[in-house]
Design a protein around this motif. Structure first.
Motif, PDB file in Angstrom:
ATOM      1  N   UNK A  85      87.376 -31.558   2.626  1.00 13.67           N
ATOM      2  CA  UNK A  85      87.788 -30.299   3.182  1.00 13.67           C
ATOM      3  C   UNK A  85      89.270 -29.777   2.912  1.00 13.67           C
ATOM      4  N   UNK A  86      89.970 -30.887   2.653  1.00 13.94           N
ATOM      5  CA  UNK A  86      91.371 -30.403   1.920  1.00 13.94           C
ATOM      6  C   UNK A  86      91.059 -29.761   0.462  1.00 13.94           C
ATOM      7  N   UNK A  87      90.170 -30.315  -0.111  1.00 15.23           N
ATOM      8  CA  UNK A  87      89.969 -29.690  -1.551  1.00 15.23           C
ATOM      9  C   UNK A  87      89.437 -28.245  -1.354  1.00 15.23           C
ATOM     10  N   UNK A  88      88.568 -28.023  -0.229  1.00 13.45           N
ATOM     11  CA  UNK A  88      88.051 -26.576  -0.141  1.00 13.45           C
ATOM     12  C   UNK A  88      89.097 -25.797   0.254  1.00 13.45           C
ATOM     13  N   UNK A  89      90.227 -26.029   1.108  1.00 12.11           N
ATOM     14  CA  UNK A  89      91.297 -25.341   1.389  1.00 12.11           C
ATOM     15  C   UNK A  89      91.955 -25.018   0.070  1.00 12.11           C
ATOM     16  N   UNK A  90      92.439 -26.152  -0.565  1.00 11.05           N
ATOM     17  CA  UNK A  90      93.136 -25.840  -1.753  1.00 11.05           C
ATOM     18  C   UNK A  90      92.640 -25.085  -2.974  1.00 11.05           C
ATOM     19  N   UNK A  91      91.387 -25.145  -3.009  1.00  6.06           N
ATOM     20  CA  UNK A  91      90.575 -24.103  -3.952  1.00  6.06           C
ATOM     21  C   UNK A  91      90.793 -22.627  -3.671  1.00  6.06           C
ATOM     22  N   UNK A  92      90.980 -22.419  -2.187  1.00  4.33           N
ATOM     23  CA  UNK A  92      91.139 -21.022  -1.920  1.00  4.33           C
ATOM     24  C   UNK A  92      92.402 -20.525  -2.058  1.00  4.33           C
ATOM     25  N   UNK A  93      93.615 -21.267  -2.499  1.00  2.17           N
ATOM     26  CA  UNK A  93      95.118 -21.093  -2.713  1.00  2.17           C
ATOM     27  C   UNK A  93      95.183 -20.365  -4.121  1.00  2.17           C
ATOM     28  N   UNK A  94      96.106 -19.569  -4.229  1.00  5.45           N
ATOM     29  CA  UNK A  94      96.370 -19.143  -5.372  1.00  5.45           C
ATOM     30  C   UNK A  94      96.547 -20.006  -6.351  1.00  5.45           C
ATOM     31  N   UNK A  95      96.179 -19.834  -7.591  1.00  7.09           N
ATOM     32  CA  UNK A  95      96.142 -20.936  -8.709  1.00  7.09           C
ATOM     33  C   UNK A  95      97.522 -21.470  -8.776  1.00  7.09           C
ATOM     34  N   UNK A  96      98.654 -20.793  -8.690  1.00  4.02           N
ATOM     35  CA  UNK A  96      99.884 -21.272  -8.898  1.00  4.02           C
ATOM     36  C   UNK A  96     100.715 -21.484  -7.740  1.00  4.02           C
ATOM     37  N   UNK A  97      99.868 -21.672  -6.705  1.00  2.31           N
ATOM     38  CA  UNK A  97     100.643 -21.892  -5.185  1.00  2.31           C
ATOM     39  C   UNK A  97     101.678 -22.718  -4.949  1.00  2.31           C
ATOM     40  N   UNK A  98     101.481 -23.856  -5.912  1.00  2.00           N
ATOM     41  CA  UNK A  98     102.698 -24.648  -5.710  1.00  2.00           C
ATOM     42  C   UNK A  98     103.847 -24.623  -6.780  1.00  2.00           C
ATOM     43  N   UNK A  99     103.884 -23.492  -7.621  1.00  2.21           N
ATOM     44  CA  UNK A  99     104.532 -23.425  -8.585  1.00  2.21           C
ATOM     45  C   UNK A  99     106.194 -23.636  -8.134  1.00  2.21           C
ATOM     46  N   UNK A 100     107.022 -24.428  -9.009  1.00  3.11           N
ATOM     47  CA  UNK A 100     108.182 -24.988  -8.828  1.00  3.11           C
ATOM     48  C   UNK A 100     108.579 -25.453  -7.471  1.00  3.11           C
ATOM     49  N   UNK A 101     107.405 -25.904  -6.943  1.00  8.10           N
ATOM     50  CA  UNK A 101     107.617 -26.566  -5.332  1.00  8.10           C
ATOM     51  C   UNK A 101     107.473 -28.037  -5.623  1.00  8.10           C
TER      52      UNK A 101
END
Length: 183
Positions: A85-101
């Protein structure tokens, strides 16, 4: 804007991984950072199962994650990996959602046998989303006391590791903030 977002990947509302992540969040709050939790249980199951990228809740989560200065991602180990279910959520976030984070991964499991789940499953996913992963903390279930949510880590060595990793997250956020102000 929230400084640190906790992404809780457990389908259980009373999970050990959520307790550990919230403990790390509390440590960050003590250092002056704002923290907000986003849990997979906050979303309509249909949004996750049917990949509703345009769901208002998913869009809001993506914006919150993209705007955060740091992330804590927590998941129990299921079948030697993070929760589906975490993977399902992360799949729906923008491709660079964690950029520079900077991202602090936390995983929990029944035994030390799954210690490498962070390195082999969660860190590659963080890198794919353009995040900068810290070493992370793996906690055995028996090191987490559900009866003490304010200080749930009952093992001294594990507690030191989670405090050290949280301090590294906080320092990385501060360094990144100073670097962005200097530019």
């Amino acid at each position: 804007m929230t400084d640190i977002i906790i992404l809780s990947g457990s389908p259980s509302k009373h999970s050990r991984s959520k307790l550990a992540a919230n403990y790390a969040g509390k440590l960050a709050e003590e250092k002056g950072f704002t923290v907000k939790e986003i849990s997979v249980t906050d979303f309509a199951p249909e949004d996750l199962v049917y990949a509703r990228f345009n769901s208002p809740a998913i869009v809001a989560a993506g914006q919150a994650v993209s705007n955060a200065k740091g992330l804590i991602i927590a998941s129990p180990v299921y079948k030697a990996a993070y929760s589906g279910v975490l993977k399902s959520l992360l799949d729906l976030l923008p491709q660079d959602a964690f950029k520079n984070t900077t991202v602090l991964p936390i995983m929990t499991g029944g035994s030390p046998a799954h210690l490498l789940a962070i390195d082999y499953t969660l860190k590659p996913l963080i890198a794919n989303l353009k995040g900068e992963s810290l070493q992370g903390v793996y906690l055995c279930d028996h090191h987490i006391n559900k009866e003490n949510p304010e200080h749930p880590v009952s093992d001294k060595e594990t507690d030191v590791r989670i405090q050290t990793q949280t301090n590294q997250l906080v320092e990385a956020i501060r360094r990144n903030h100073v670097a962005s102000v200097v530019k």
